[in-house]
Design an enzyme around this catalytic site. Structure first.
Site, PDB file in Angstrom:
ATOM      1  N   HIS A 119      -1.593 -10.215  -0.109  1.00 21.31           N
ATOM      2  CA  HIS A 119      -1.111  -9.626   1.131  1.00 21.31           C
ATOM      3  C   HIS A 119       0.086 -10.441   1.611  1.00 21.31           C
ATOM      4  CE1 HIS A 119      -1.173  -8.563   5.431  1.00 21.31           C
ATOM      5  NE2 HIS A 119      -1.950  -7.538   5.120  1.00 21.31           N
ATOM      6  N   ASP A 196      -7.632 -16.683   1.207  1.00 14.07           N
ATOM      7  CA  ASP A 196      -7.549 -15.595   2.175  1.00 14.07           C
ATOM      8  C   ASP A 196      -8.861 -14.822   2.085  1.00 14.07           C
ATOM      9  OD1 ASP A 196      -7.175 -13.208   3.525  1.00 14.07           O
ATOM     10  OD2 ASP A 196      -5.253 -12.730   2.597  1.00 14.07           O
ATOM     11  N   GLN A 199     -10.766  -9.990   3.381  1.00 14.93           N
ATOM     12  CA  GLN A 199     -11.508  -8.860   2.823  1.00 14.93           C
ATOM     13  C   GLN A 199     -12.850  -9.259   2.219  1.00 14.93           C
ATOM     14  OE1 GLN A 199     -10.453  -5.837   3.311  1.00 14.93           O
ATOM     15  NE2 GLN A 199      -8.435  -6.397   4.099  1.00 14.93           N
ATOM     16  N   LYS A 222     -11.945  -7.465  11.243  1.00 17.16           N
ATOM     17  CA  LYS A 222     -12.336  -6.812   9.995  1.00 17.16           C
ATOM     18  C   LYS A 222     -13.831  -6.945   9.718  1.00 17.16           C
ATOM     19  CE  LYS A 222      -7.787  -7.596   7.871  1.00 17.16           C
ATOM     20  NZ  LYS A 222      -7.274  -6.217   7.814  1.00 17.16           N
ATOM     21  N   CYS A 360       0.915  -3.761   3.023  1.00 17.20           N
ATOM     22  CA  CYS A 360       1.440  -5.130   3.134  1.00 17.20           C
ATOM     23  C   CYS A 360       1.354  -5.866   1.805  1.00 17.20           C
ATOM     24  CB  CYS A 360       0.714  -5.909   4.229  1.00 17.20           C
ATOM     25  SG  CYS A 360       0.981  -5.243   5.877  1.00 17.20           S
TER      26      CYS A 360
END
Length: 406
Positions: A119, A196, A199, A222, A360
């Site tokens: 991303h 990251d 997700q 999220k 993104c």
């Protein structure tokens, strides 16, 4: 409607004449009533600034805020609440590491390793670090299905590798990357692993001590929580080496006219009035997810992804991107000859919310040789009926544009 959908008030509505099917949870998840009420209750009863007042409301607000930090610590299995920094979200957490750690620890000749699927939030900060420090960006090769071969990764990680920055789960491909193996490789050369988790943390059990990652960033919105609140996990010894990047109230120990000193961890990184209500809401979201159990959340998301993949691949002329197995909670696709924005518009007319665009991830779009894709992403409130409606609407879009295009 599945057993959890009733907890999400926003889902009980009609959009364009159809019951809403929300399939854009990778962009932001919906919020259960338990989270909404927790934030409302804070504003009704406890609204006050934290760490300052000795009055009752200030004490309760501080307890709520620090209680949320402890919930986050437990949720990701951090060793200490000192390792939990509240931020505005994944982006600000990654930027904090880039500015406060990487810019001071990297120099010319060092290497930063990324994947082409990152991303932009986990790509642009490292581009800027490279420009400032003279470090070099390098990219792991992806396999044709968007996975990462650990053997090929190991060859690229050398004594020059000072930092590897990678998502645990791709927001486009659903790929789950082999973080434990990467951590071993990176640490063998005394490098740092920045993860990251935007997700992954909302959809699977994440244990930072088991992964042995050095930093982990993720967002509340999220994972069924409010917007505007996120988390940076960092190993205490690394956070101790870092200087704050925002200065002002809350993060100071002593201030005189020419010099100042900082509070201890984690507060030295939380200058100004923090997002107190957001932290309260994030704590409530963690309570909700833990009541379900993250193992169940992951099973649910994997099952839906497999079902969606199976159903969508039956649609002639539709291409699905990413691995066919071992993927989390989303399916990204294109219909031959139809722009994904047009597909998303038709789906919206049927009450189905999906994301269309480059997500993104422009370098990944170029790797896939497309300009954009459509993406359906799931959470605990979705079920197979939602997938069936998606497939039916995709067929309608294909037929409509087939007629238009002749």
């Amino acid at each position: 409607m599945n057993r959890y959908a009733k907890d999400f008030p926003i889902l009980n509505q009609v959009v364009n004449g159809h019951p809403l099917v929300y399939l854009d949870s990778s962009a932001t998840s919906q919020k259960p009533i338990q989270v909404i009420e927790a934030v409302e209750e804070y504003y009704k009863k406890d609204n006050s600034n934290v760490h300052r007042g000795v009055h009752t409301l200030g004490t309760r607000a501080t307890e709520d805020y620090e209680g949320a930090r402890e919930k986050v610590r437990r949720f990701i299995h951090a060793a200490s609440p000192k390792e939990i920094i509240f931020t505005r979200g994944t982006t600000s957490a990654i930027n904090l590491v880039a500015i406060s750690y990487a810019r001071t620890h990297l120099s010319e000749g060092d290497e930063i390793l990324l994947s082409p699927s990152e991303h932009h939030s986990n790509l642009i900060p490292w581009q800027q670090v490279a420009k400032v420090t003279g470090a070099r960006l390098k990219y792991f090769p992806l396999e044709p299905d968007g996975t990462l071969d650990p053997a090929k990764a190991e060859v690229m990680i050398t004594e020059r590798t000072k930092l590897v920055a990678i998502a645990q789960v791709s927001n486009v491909l659903g790929t789950i990357f082999p973080l434990k193996e990467l951590a071993r490789m990176v640490h063998r050369h005394d490098g740092i692993l920045m993860v990251d988790g935007a997700q992954s943390v909302p959809h699977m059990k994440v244990d930072v001590q088991d992964l042995d990652c050095d930093f982990l960033a993720f967002s509340g919105h999220k994972m069924l929580g409010p917007t505007g609140i996120g988390v940076l996990y960092g190993k205490e010894r690394l956070l101790e080496q870092m200087e704050p990047v925002e200065f002002g109230g809350e993060m100071i120990d002593h201030v005189d006219l020419y010099e100042s000193t900082w509070k201890e961890l984690p507060w030295k990184f939380e200058g100004g009035t923090p997002v107190i209500a957001g932290a309260v809401g994030l704590g409530a979201a963690i309570d909700y997810l833990e009541e379900i159990g993250m193992a169940e959340v992951e099973r649910h998301d994997r099952r839906l992804a497999a079902y969606a993949l199976e159903r969508l691949e039956q649609v002639e002329g539709l291409e699905v991107y990413g691995p066919r197995e071992d993927r989390i909670g989303l399916v990204t696709f294109n219909i031959r000859g139809i722009h994904p924005h047009d597909v998303a518009t038709v789906l919206d007319s049927e009450g189905i919310a999906v994301r269309a665009g480059h997500h993104c991830c422009q370098p990944l779009m170029r790797w896939l040789d497309v300009s954009a894709t459509a993406r359906a992403s799931f959470h605990i409130y979705n079920d197979e009926d939602d997938i069936d409606r998606l497939v039916k609407a995709v067929q309608k879009a294909k037929e409509f544009f087939g007629d238009v295009l002749g």
